[in-house]
Design a protein around this motif. Structure first.
Motif, PDB file in Angstrom:
ATOM      1  N   LYS A 146       1.435   2.838  -3.164  1.00  0.00           N
ATOM      2  CA  LYS A 146       0.305   3.568  -4.080  1.00  0.00           C
ATOM      3  C   LYS A 146      -0.093   4.891  -3.586  1.00  0.00           C
ATOM      4  CE  LYS A 146      -2.433  -0.808  -3.971  1.00  0.00           C
ATOM      5  NZ  LYS A 146      -3.685  -1.351  -4.016  1.00  0.00           N
TER       6      LYS A 146
ATOM      7  N   ILE B 241      -5.787   7.856  -5.101  1.00  0.00           N
ATOM      8  CA  ILE B 241      -7.212   7.332  -4.715  1.00  0.00           C
ATOM      9  C   ILE B 241      -7.661   7.041  -5.931  1.00  0.00           C
ATOM     10  CG2 ILE B 241      -9.265   7.679  -3.419  1.00  0.00           C
ATOM     11  CD1 ILE B 241      -6.763   7.890  -1.752  1.00  0.00           C
TER      12      ILE B 241
ATOM     13  N   HIS C 157      -5.266   4.152   5.376  1.00  0.00           N
ATOM     14  CA  HIS C 157      -4.419   3.379   4.425  1.00  0.00           C
ATOM     15  C   HIS C 157      -3.251   4.362   3.768  1.00  0.00           C
ATOM     16  CE1 HIS C 157      -6.942   0.188   3.972  1.00  0.00           C
ATOM     17  NE2 HIS C 157      -7.947   0.780   4.273  1.00  0.00           N
ATOM     18  N   LEU C 158      -3.627   5.912   4.245  1.00  0.00           N
ATOM     19  CA  LEU C 158      -2.707   6.686   3.656  1.00  0.00           C
ATOM     20  C   LEU C 158      -1.366   6.979   4.340  1.00  0.00           C
ATOM     21  CD1 LEU C 158      -5.239   9.560   2.873  1.00  0.00           C
ATOM     22  CD2 LEU C 158      -3.841   8.119   1.139  1.00  0.00           C
TER      23      LEU C 158
ATOM     24  N   GLU D 284      -5.375  -0.595  -9.626  1.00  0.00           N
ATOM     25  CA  GLU D 284      -4.934  -1.141  -8.480  1.00  0.00           C
ATOM     26  C   GLU D 284      -3.566  -1.079  -8.077  1.00  0.00           C
ATOM     27  OE1 GLU D 284      -5.674  -5.372  -8.121  1.00  0.00           O
ATOM     28  OE2 GLU D 284      -6.848  -5.002  -6.333  1.00  0.00           O
TER      29      GLU D 284
ATOM     30  N   SER E 234     -12.455  -3.413  -4.941  1.00  0.00           N
ATOM     31  CA  SER E 234     -11.865  -2.177  -3.891  1.00  0.00           C
ATOM     32  C   SER E 234     -12.060  -2.811  -2.648  1.00  0.00           C
ATOM     33  CB  SER E 234     -12.777  -1.055  -4.428  1.00  0.00           C
ATOM     34  OG  SER E 234     -14.047  -1.210  -3.696  1.00  0.00           O
ATOM     35  N   ILE E 235     -10.905  -1.806  -1.790  1.00  0.00           N
ATOM     36  CA  ILE E 235     -11.025  -2.107  -0.413  1.00  0.00           C
ATOM     37  C   ILE E 235     -11.809  -1.434   0.357  1.00  0.00           C
ATOM     38  CG2 ILE E 235      -8.629  -3.167  -0.497  1.00  0.00           C
ATOM     39  CD1 ILE E 235      -7.750  -0.541   0.580  1.00  0.00           C
TER      40      ILE E 235
ATOM     41  N   GLU F  15       0.798  -1.047  -0.177  1.00  0.00           N
ATOM     42  CA  GLU F  15      -0.013   0.133  -0.026  1.00  0.00           C
ATOM     43  C   GLU F  15       0.776   1.116  -0.037  1.00  0.00           C
ATOM     44  OE1 GLU F  15      -3.275   0.159   2.648  1.00  0.00           O
ATOM     45  OE2 GLU F  15      -4.319  -1.096   1.249  1.00  0.00           O
TER      46      GLU F  15
ATOM     47  N   ILE G 135      -5.477   3.446  -4.257  1.00  0.00           N
ATOM     48  CA  ILE G 135      -6.356   2.808  -3.405  1.00  0.00           C
ATOM     49  C   ILE G 135      -7.526   2.779  -4.005  1.00  0.00           C
ATOM     50  CG2 ILE G 135      -7.477   3.002  -1.166  1.00  0.00           C
ATOM     51  CD1 ILE G 135      -4.867   4.502  -0.166  1.00  0.00           C
TER      52      ILE G 135
ATOM     53  N   ILE H 247     -10.309   6.006   4.510  1.00  0.00           N
ATOM     54  CA  ILE H 247      -9.114   6.009   3.580  1.00  0.00           C
ATOM     55  C   ILE H 247      -7.967   6.504   4.390  1.00  0.00           C
ATOM     56  CG2 ILE H 247      -7.960   7.603   1.757  1.00  0.00           C
ATOM     57  CD1 ILE H 247     -10.846   7.586   0.426  1.00  0.00           C
TER      58      ILE H 247
END
Ligand code: S3P
Length: 180
Positions: free
Chosen positions: A7, A10, A175-176, A98, A150-151, A4, A102, A172
């Motif tokens: 990534k 978004i 995950h950032l 992907e 998607s998650i 992640e 994210i 979100i």
């Protein structure tokens, strides 16, 4: 499996009328990210509206342009990328996106989608067959497996735009960490 932390964007997926562009634009403001919309890029590049492209050059041509644009936007960073509803049905598009960001999916019930798309008649060539609810239901079930990659998912049927943005931010943000 992509880490992640690599990534950078978004990516907003979802069916027509789920609010991808408006919610994505507001989300970008909140995150201090740039905002980009794949349909808008196609329109800018061709100097034509999406229905005109479908009409004059056909869906296959539109999908090839869409795939080209997806490759380009996947190279960006710190962008909220709003995608056309059909983008994830091409596996290469979905793989590229992907890797790039994210994945977030917006959903809505078919009746709500119908109401929203009817407000802007003539803008969705795939729903111009006079039997929109049946078409929406069919396409939604065909596309469900792709949107499900998607998650994070938010159902926008019964909530205001601001609330969708708040819920997305909440999901979100964890995950950032490590990206910004
Ligand atoms: C499409 C969705 C549209 C646009 C085109 C095809 C689809 O975008 O890309 O009409 O296949 O679902 P929106 O999802 O922004 O309406």
């Amino acid at each position: 499996m992509v880490q992640e932390a690599h990534k950078k964007n978004i990516v907003i997926l979802g069916f027509m009328g789920t609010g991808k562009s408006i919610i994505g634009r507001r989300l970008a403001v909140e995150l201090r990210y740039h905002f980009i919309d794949t349909d808008k890029m196609i329109e800018d590049r061709t100097q034509k509206r999406v229905p005109e492209i479908f009409d004059e050059s056909g869906e296959a041509y539109f999908r090839s342009m869409e795939a080209e644009i997806v490759k380009e936007v996947s190279e960006l960073s710190h962008h909220v990328i709003s995608t056309g509803g059909g983008v994830p049905i091409n596996p290469e598009n979905l793989d590229c996106l992907e890797q790039s960001g994210i994945l977030v999916t917006l959903t809505a019930r078919p009746e709500i989608i119908l109401k929203r798309v009817q407000r802007r008649k003539g803008e969705r060539p795939l729903l111009d067959d006079g039997n929109s609810l049946t078409t929406i239901t069919r396409l939604l079930s065909e596309r469900l497996p792709y949107y499900s990659r998607s998650i994070i998912a938010i159902d926008t049927s019964d909530i205001q735009i601001g609330e969708s943005v708040r819920r997305l931010l909440k999901q979100i943000t964890p995950h950032l960490q490590g990206i910004n």
